[in-house]
Design a protein around this motif. Structure first.
Motif, PDB file in Angstrom:
ATOM      1  N   THR A  88       0.724  -1.042   0.145  1.00 44.47           N
ATOM      2  CA  THR A  88       0.298  -0.045  -0.153  1.00 44.47           C
ATOM      3  C   THR A  88       0.793   1.713   0.155  1.00 44.47           C
ATOM      4  O   THR A  88       2.038   0.877   1.079  1.00 44.47           O
ATOM      5  CB  THR A  88      -0.640   0.251   1.325  1.00 44.47           C
ATOM      6  N   GLY A  89       0.475   2.327  -0.858  1.00 46.52           N
ATOM      7  CA  GLY A  89       1.392   3.068  -0.846  1.00 46.52           C
ATOM      8  C   GLY A  89       0.284   4.748  -1.896  1.00 46.52           C
ATOM      9  O   GLY A  89      -0.997   4.529  -1.652  1.00 46.52           O
ATOM     10  N   ARG A  90       1.406   5.434  -1.842  1.00 46.39           N
ATOM     11  CA  ARG A  90       0.575   6.689  -2.771  1.00 46.39           C
ATOM     12  C   ARG A  90       1.559   6.799  -4.593  1.00 46.39           C
ATOM     13  O   ARG A  90       2.877   7.115  -4.086  1.00 46.39           O
ATOM     14  CB  ARG A  90       0.595   7.918  -1.762  1.00 46.39           C
ATOM     15  N   TYR A  91       0.674   6.882  -5.334  1.00 49.29           N
ATOM     16  CA  TYR A  91       1.005   7.361  -6.177  1.00 49.29           C
ATOM     17  C   TYR A  91       2.094   8.409  -7.123  1.00 49.29           C
ATOM     18  O   TYR A  91       1.257   8.962  -6.114  1.00 49.29           O
ATOM     19  CB  TYR A  91       0.030   6.017  -7.565  1.00 49.29           C
ATOM     20  N   ASP A  92       3.075   8.294  -7.273  1.00 51.24           N
ATOM     21  CA  ASP A  92       3.582   9.931  -7.626  1.00 51.24           C
ATOM     22  C   ASP A  92       3.300  10.149  -9.629  1.00 51.24           C
ATOM     23  O   ASP A  92       4.419   9.437 -10.366  1.00 51.24           O
ATOM     24  CB  ASP A  92       5.280   9.727  -7.250  1.00 51.24           C
ATOM     25  N   THR A 107      -0.188  -5.185 -31.307  1.00 57.60           N
ATOM     26  CA  THR A 107       0.699  -3.041 -31.576  1.00 57.60           C
ATOM     27  C   THR A 107       1.530  -2.562 -30.601  1.00 57.60           C
ATOM     28  O   THR A 107       1.636  -2.851 -29.462  1.00 57.60           O
ATOM     29  CB  THR A 107      -0.797  -2.582 -31.562  1.00 57.60           C
ATOM     30  N   VAL A 108       2.053  -1.962 -31.248  1.00 58.77           N
ATOM     31  CA  VAL A 108       3.463  -0.949 -30.786  1.00 58.77           C
ATOM     32  C   VAL A 108       2.718  -0.648 -29.559  1.00 58.77           C
ATOM     33  O   VAL A 108       2.229   1.094 -30.385  1.00 58.77           O
ATOM     34  CB  VAL A 108       5.095  -1.318 -31.684  1.00 58.77           C
ATOM     35  N   GLY A 109       2.834  -0.255 -28.621  1.00 60.03           N
ATOM     36  CA  GLY A 109       2.501   0.773 -27.434  1.00 60.03           C
ATOM     37  C   GLY A 109       3.689   1.018 -26.912  1.00 60.03           C
ATOM     38  O   GLY A 109       5.232   0.686 -26.817  1.00 60.03           O
ATOM     39  N   PHE A 110       2.757   1.577 -25.295  1.00 60.23           N
ATOM     40  CA  PHE A 110       4.227   1.907 -24.284  1.00 60.23           C
ATOM     41  C   PHE A 110       3.451   1.327 -22.962  1.00 60.23           C
ATOM     42  O   PHE A 110       2.440   1.018 -22.893  1.00 60.23           O
ATOM     43  CB  PHE A 110       3.580   3.498 -23.958  1.00 60.23           C
ATOM     44  N   GLU A 111       4.348   0.894 -21.736  1.00 61.28           N
ATOM     45  CA  GLU A 111       4.188   0.821 -20.346  1.00 61.28           C
ATOM     46  C   GLU A 111       4.308   1.611 -20.167  1.00 61.28           C
ATOM     47  O   GLU A 111       5.308   2.236 -20.122  1.00 61.28           O
ATOM     48  CB  GLU A 111       5.174  -0.870 -20.463  1.00 61.28           C
ATOM     49  N   VAL A 112       3.854   1.327 -19.175  1.00 65.25           N
ATOM     50  CA  VAL A 112       3.161   2.770 -17.907  1.00 65.25           C
ATOM     51  C   VAL A 112       4.181   2.683 -16.350  1.00 65.25           C
ATOM     52  O   VAL A 112       2.806   1.634 -15.572  1.00 65.25           O
ATOM     53  CB  VAL A 112       1.700   3.604 -18.243  1.00 65.25           C
ATOM     54  N   VAL A 113       5.155   2.794 -16.655  1.00 61.00           N
ATOM     55  CA  VAL A 113       5.059   2.473 -14.756  1.00 61.00           C
ATOM     56  C   VAL A 113       5.036   3.849 -13.616  1.00 61.00           C
ATOM     57  O   VAL A 113       5.696   4.871 -14.133  1.00 61.00           O
ATOM     58  CB  VAL A 113       6.850   1.860 -14.881  1.00 61.00           C
ATOM     59  N   THR A 114       4.732   3.570 -13.212  1.00 62.45           N
ATOM     60  CA  THR A 114       4.153   4.807 -11.859  1.00 62.45           C
ATOM     61  C   THR A 114       5.125   4.239 -10.902  1.00 62.45           C
ATOM     62  O   THR A 114       4.570   3.078  -9.611  1.00 62.45           O
ATOM     63  CB  THR A 114       2.887   5.232 -11.639  1.00 62.45           C
ATOM     64  N   PRO A 115       6.030   5.017  -9.684  1.00 62.49           N
ATOM     65  CA  PRO A 115       6.420   4.778  -8.600  1.00 62.49           C
ATOM     66  C   PRO A 115       5.363   4.737  -7.762  1.00 62.49           C
ATOM     67  O   PRO A 115       4.511   5.804  -7.395  1.00 62.49           O
ATOM     68  CB  PRO A 115       7.744   6.300  -8.389  1.00 62.49           C
ATOM     69  N   LEU A 116       5.136   3.659  -6.276  1.00 62.11           N
ATOM     70  CA  LEU A 116       4.257   4.270  -5.184  1.00 62.11           C
ATOM     71  C   LEU A 116       5.444   4.150  -3.961  1.00 62.11           C
ATOM     72  O   LEU A 116       6.141   3.074  -3.902  1.00 62.11           O
ATOM     73  CB  LEU A 116       3.468   2.388  -5.279  1.00 62.11           C
ATOM     74  N   VAL A 117       4.696   5.141  -3.462  1.00 60.33           N
ATOM     75  CA  VAL A 117       5.651   6.193  -2.126  1.00 60.33           C
ATOM     76  C   VAL A 117       4.967   5.083  -1.030  1.00 60.33           C
ATOM     77  O   VAL A 117       3.711   5.490  -1.232  1.00 60.33           O
ATOM     78  CB  VAL A 117       5.833   7.324  -2.663  1.00 60.33           C
ATOM     79  N   LEU A 118       6.005   4.653  -0.707  1.00 64.92           N
ATOM     80  CA  LEU A 118       5.592   3.415   0.587  1.00 64.92           C
ATOM     81  C   LEU A 118       5.369   4.888   1.875  1.00 64.92           C
ATOM     82  O   LEU A 118       5.961   5.776   2.230  1.00 64.92           O
ATOM     83  CB  LEU A 118       6.102   2.761   0.763  1.00 64.92           C
ATOM     84  N   VAL A 153      -2.921   3.435  -2.024  1.00 67.48           N
ATOM     85  CA  VAL A 153      -3.620   2.585  -2.462  1.00 67.48           C
ATOM     86  C   VAL A 153      -3.011   0.874  -2.655  1.00 67.48           C
ATOM     87  O   VAL A 153      -1.332   1.185  -2.127  1.00 67.48           O
ATOM     88  CB  VAL A 153      -3.784   2.955  -4.826  1.00 67.48           C
ATOM     89  N   THR A 154      -3.992   0.270  -2.625  1.00 69.22           N
ATOM     90  CA  THR A 154      -3.449  -0.829  -2.473  1.00 69.22           C
ATOM     91  C   THR A 154      -3.235  -2.021  -4.184  1.00 69.22           C
ATOM     92  O   THR A 154      -3.508  -2.304  -4.547  1.00 69.22           O
ATOM     93  CB  THR A 154      -4.364  -1.916  -1.771  1.00 69.22           C
ATOM     94  N   VAL A 155      -1.945  -2.250  -3.771  1.00 68.54           N
ATOM     95  CA  VAL A 155      -1.348  -3.006  -4.629  1.00 68.54           C
ATOM     96  C   VAL A 155      -1.449  -4.408  -4.939  1.00 68.54           C
ATOM     97  O   VAL A 155      -0.457  -4.670  -4.265  1.00 68.54           O
ATOM     98  CB  VAL A 155       0.045  -1.895  -5.863  1.00 68.54           C
ATOM     99  N   THR A 156      -1.189  -5.334  -5.743  1.00 69.64           N
ATOM    100  CA  THR A 156      -1.578  -6.131  -6.086  1.00 69.64           C
ATOM    101  C   THR A 156      -0.784  -7.629  -7.134  1.00 69.64           C
ATOM    102  O   THR A 156      -0.746  -6.833  -8.127  1.00 69.64           O
ATOM    103  CB  THR A 156      -2.452  -7.847  -5.949  1.00 69.64           C
ATOM    104  N   GLY A 157       0.592  -7.523  -7.227  1.00 70.43           N
ATOM    105  CA  GLY A 157       1.262  -7.689  -8.408  1.00 70.43           C
ATOM    106  C   GLY A 157       2.916  -8.563  -8.289  1.00 70.43           C
ATOM    107  O   GLY A 157       2.929  -8.873  -7.408  1.00 70.43           O
TER     108      GLY A 157
END
Length: 275
Positions: A88-92, A107-118, A153-157
């Motif tokens: 659990t943390g907050r997205y930056d 299809t060529v596109g983008f992956e979106v990576v966002t830091p999750l600050v704990l 935000v709680t993330v499961t990955g």
């Protein structure tokens, strides 16, 4: 046998040495491919296990980074990759990373990576999913990225090891952009310590934007390596068999097998004289 004494000559001893060396090299290559087969099989098993398992706390898999801002923590052991974790943390949203050149369904596109600050001020990178490029542009045009949820935000990955290879990072239109998710390199662009691996998002509370598509995880082609094992070992056996076959043919030649007998040659003049 006396007829095989030719195998002790320097020429044939040299042929034998080359044959044994070639066969040994092929066996070693087969063993190397066998190791790769076992390694890739273990990866596939971890991928499957990660999908089935219940999530565990992030700290059970990834140790907290101990350095200062702009540094990455230690990478997890390889056998902990693909472990499902929750955190659990907050997205930056000020430091979104776009990973270009990623294909989903051709299809060529983008992956979106966002830091999750704990809560402790460290962060873990979360791959939120794949999105196509902006409409009407080519695959390099930055897309409209759905905003990350605000608040906790709680993330499961699943834990994904940092990608290797040369990693160039640029900042364009307020976003970081790269071709590979190299955690140590990306950490240099961020204002906090970062965990040594990133998470491939499975679930999120609040729910993720439906624009994102899941990043496909392909199993390694371990059976290709097993095929190489069989191939190299067969080549080794064929090399030894070939030496034996050539040696036997030479022995038969020296022994006169298949040649005319002297009595047959002596009989021919006699038959002509009678005529």
């Amino acid at each position: 046998m006396v007829v095989y004494r030719f195998l002790l000559t320097p020429r044939w001893l040299g042929i034998l040495a080359l044959t044994l060396i070639a066969a040994a090299v092929m066996v070693l290559l087969g063993n190397w491919q066998l190791d790769r087969y076992h390694g890739r099989t273990a990866i596939n098993e971890r991928i499957d296990a990660g999908l089935r398992m219940d999530p565990v706390p992030l700290r059970d898999v990834l140790p907290a980074p101990t350095g200062g801002s702009g540094t990455a923590g230690p990478a997890p052991a390889e056998d902990r990759s693909w472990t499902k974790v929750t955190v659990t943390g907050r997205y930056d949203s000020a430091n979104v990373v776009l990973v270009r050149g990623r294909a989903v369904e051709r299809t060529v596109g983008f992956e979106v990576v966002t830091p999750l600050v704990l809560a402790d001020g460290t962060a873990v990178l979360v791959d939120r999913g794949w999105i196509p490029p902006a409409p009407g542009g080519d695959a390099t045009v930055q897309p409209d990225v759905p905003p990350a949820p605000t608040g906790e935000v709680t993330v499961t990955g699943r834990v994904h090891l940092s990608e290797s290879g040369s990693v160039g990072v640029t900042r364009r239109d307020g976003r970081l952009e790269t071709r590979r998710i190299g955690v140590p390199r990306l950490a240099q662009e961020l204002p906090y310590p970062v965990h040594g691996a990133y998470l491939l998002l499975d679930e999120q509370t609040p729910a993720a934007d439906p624009t994102f598509k899941d990043v496909p995880v392909g199993h390694t082609n371990n059976w290709q390596n097993f095929g190489y094992v069989v191939q190299w070992w067969i080549f080794a056996a064929m090399t030894l068999f070939g030496y034996g076959w050539v040696a036997r043919r030479e022995a038969r030649r020296l022994a006169g097998v298949g040649q005319e007998r002297p009595s047959d040659r002596a009989a021919e003049p006699a038959s002509h004289s009678v005529a």
